[in-house]
Design a protein around this motif. Structure first.
Motif, PDB file in Angstrom:
ATOM      1  N   LYS A   1       0.800  -1.236   0.000  1.00 57.81           N
ATOM      2  CA  LYS A   1       0.000   0.000   0.000  1.00 57.81           C
ATOM      3  C   LYS A   1       0.827   1.277   0.000  1.00 57.81           C
ATOM      4  N   GLY A   2       1.933   1.283   0.730  1.00 56.14           N
ATOM      5  CA  GLY A   2       2.752   2.489   0.820  1.00 56.14           C
ATOM      6  C   GLY A   2       3.868   2.558  -0.189  1.00 56.14           C
ATOM      7  N   GLY A   3       3.935   1.605  -1.080  1.00 59.74           N
ATOM      8  CA  GLY A   3       5.011   1.561  -2.059  1.00 59.74           C
ATOM      9  C   GLY A   3       6.198   0.774  -1.530  1.00 59.74           C
ATOM     10  N   VAL A   4       7.333   0.909  -2.207  1.00 61.32           N
ATOM     11  CA  VAL A   4       8.542   0.177  -1.842  1.00 61.32           C
ATOM     12  C   VAL A   4       9.702   1.159  -1.756  1.00 61.32           C
ATOM     13  N   ALA A   5      10.380   1.166  -0.605  1.00 62.61           N
ATOM     14  CA  ALA A   5      11.519   2.057  -0.392  1.00 62.61           C
ATOM     15  C   ALA A   5      12.825   1.309  -0.613  1.00 62.61           C
ATOM     16  N   ARG A   6      13.829   2.025  -1.099  1.00 65.05           N
ATOM     17  CA  ARG A   6      15.154   1.450  -1.359  1.00 65.05           C
ATOM     18  C   ARG A   6      15.857   1.086  -0.050  1.00 65.05           C
ATOM     19  N   SER A   7      15.763   1.952   0.964  1.00 59.17           N
ATOM     20  CA  SER A   7      16.356   1.675   2.274  1.00 59.17           C
ATOM     21  C   SER A   7      15.526   2.378   3.345  1.00 59.17           C
ATOM     22  N   SER A   8      15.794   2.065   4.591  1.00 56.82           N
ATOM     23  CA  SER A   8      15.029   2.658   5.686  1.00 56.82           C
ATOM     24  C   SER A   8      15.419   4.121   5.928  1.00 56.82           C
ATOM     25  N   LYS A   9      16.521   4.566   5.360  1.00 57.82           N
ATOM     26  CA  LYS A   9      16.989   5.943   5.540  1.00 57.82           C
ATOM     27  C   LYS A   9      16.388   6.920   4.533  1.00 57.82           C
ATOM     28  N   VAL A  10      15.658   6.411   3.559  1.00 57.20           N
ATOM     29  CA  VAL A  10      15.073   7.246   2.510  1.00 57.20           C
ATOM     30  C   VAL A  10      13.888   8.031   3.058  1.00 57.20           C
TER      31      VAL A  10
ATOM     32  N   ILE B   1      11.638   5.976  -3.254  1.00 58.16           N
ATOM     33  CA  ILE B   1      10.423   5.231  -2.914  1.00 58.16           C
ATOM     34  C   ILE B   1       9.590   5.093  -4.180  1.00 58.16           C
ATOM     35  N   ALA B   2       9.346   3.859  -4.588  1.00 60.85           N
ATOM     36  CA  ALA B   2       8.548   3.615  -5.797  1.00 60.85           C
ATOM     37  C   ALA B   2       7.080   3.508  -5.419  1.00 60.85           C
ATOM     38  N   CYS B   3       6.233   4.226  -6.109  1.00 54.95           N
ATOM     39  CA  CYS B   3       4.776   4.169  -5.967  1.00 54.95           C
ATOM     40  C   CYS B   3       4.278   4.528  -4.569  1.00 54.95           C
ATOM     41  N   GLU B   4       4.850   5.552  -3.954  1.00 52.40           N
ATOM     42  CA  GLU B   4       4.382   5.938  -2.629  1.00 52.40           C
ATOM     43  C   GLU B   4       2.971   6.522  -2.674  1.00 52.40           C
ATOM     44  N   ARG B   5       2.204   6.231  -1.633  1.00 51.21           N
ATOM     45  CA  ARG B   5       0.837   6.785  -1.517  1.00 51.21           C
ATOM     46  C   ARG B   5       0.652   7.383  -0.165  1.00 51.21           C
TER      47      ARG B   5
ATOM     48  N   TYR C   1       0.388   5.933   3.803  1.00 54.51           N
ATOM     49  CA  TYR C   1       0.927   4.652   4.232  1.00 54.51           C
ATOM     50  C   TYR C   1       2.444   4.678   4.287  1.00 54.51           C
ATOM     51  N   LYS C   2       2.999   3.818   5.148  1.00 51.16           N
ATOM     52  CA  LYS C   2       4.444   3.679   5.257  1.00 51.16           C
ATOM     53  C   LYS C   2       4.927   2.667   4.215  1.00 51.16           C
ATOM     54  N   PRO C   3       5.989   2.977   3.481  1.00 47.72           N
ATOM     55  CA  PRO C   3       6.470   2.041   2.458  1.00 47.72           C
ATOM     56  C   PRO C   3       7.200   0.839   3.055  1.00 47.72           C
ATOM     57  N   VAL C   4       7.188  -0.265   2.325  1.00 47.97           N
ATOM     58  CA  VAL C   4       7.933  -1.471   2.682  1.00 47.97           C
ATOM     59  C   VAL C   4       9.370  -1.256   2.232  1.00 47.97           C
TER      60      VAL C   4
END
Length: 87
Positions: free
Chosen positions: A43-52, A83-87, A61-64
């Motif tokens: 739902k929140g998209g996909v992040a490259r790392s937790s620091k992004v 972050i790809a496809c963040e919402r 939503y929070k990204p995975v």
């Protein structure tokens, strides 16, 4: 008796490591056709790392966090914020 226990434990450890590596080798990273499909699963998209940090503004939503999933779907990161496809 001690030799038998030691051998059994060693054999069990070898088997557990070999099966564990098979699972990661067989796991494939899914590439989605578009952001609508990706957001159905993440739902929140996909992040490259937790620091992004999100540069695009407020999101619901929070990204995975998954670097391999992000690499497979990096073309869907329109604002190039990590972050790809963040919402």
């Amino acid at each position: 008796m001690k030799k038998l226990i030691g051998t059994t434990l060693s054999f069990g450890l070898v088997l557990s490591f070999s099966f564990g590596s098979m699972d990661t080798a067989e796991a494939k990273t899914k590439t989605f056709k578009n952001c609508t499909e990706l957001n159905k699963v993440y739902k929140g998209g996909v992040a490259r790392s937790s620091k992004v940090k999100n540069k695009g503004g407020k999101t619901k939503y929070k990204p995975v966090v998954s670097s391999s999933l992000y690499k497979a779907n990096s073309s869907k990161d329109r604002d190039k914020d990590g972050i790809a496809c963040e919402r």
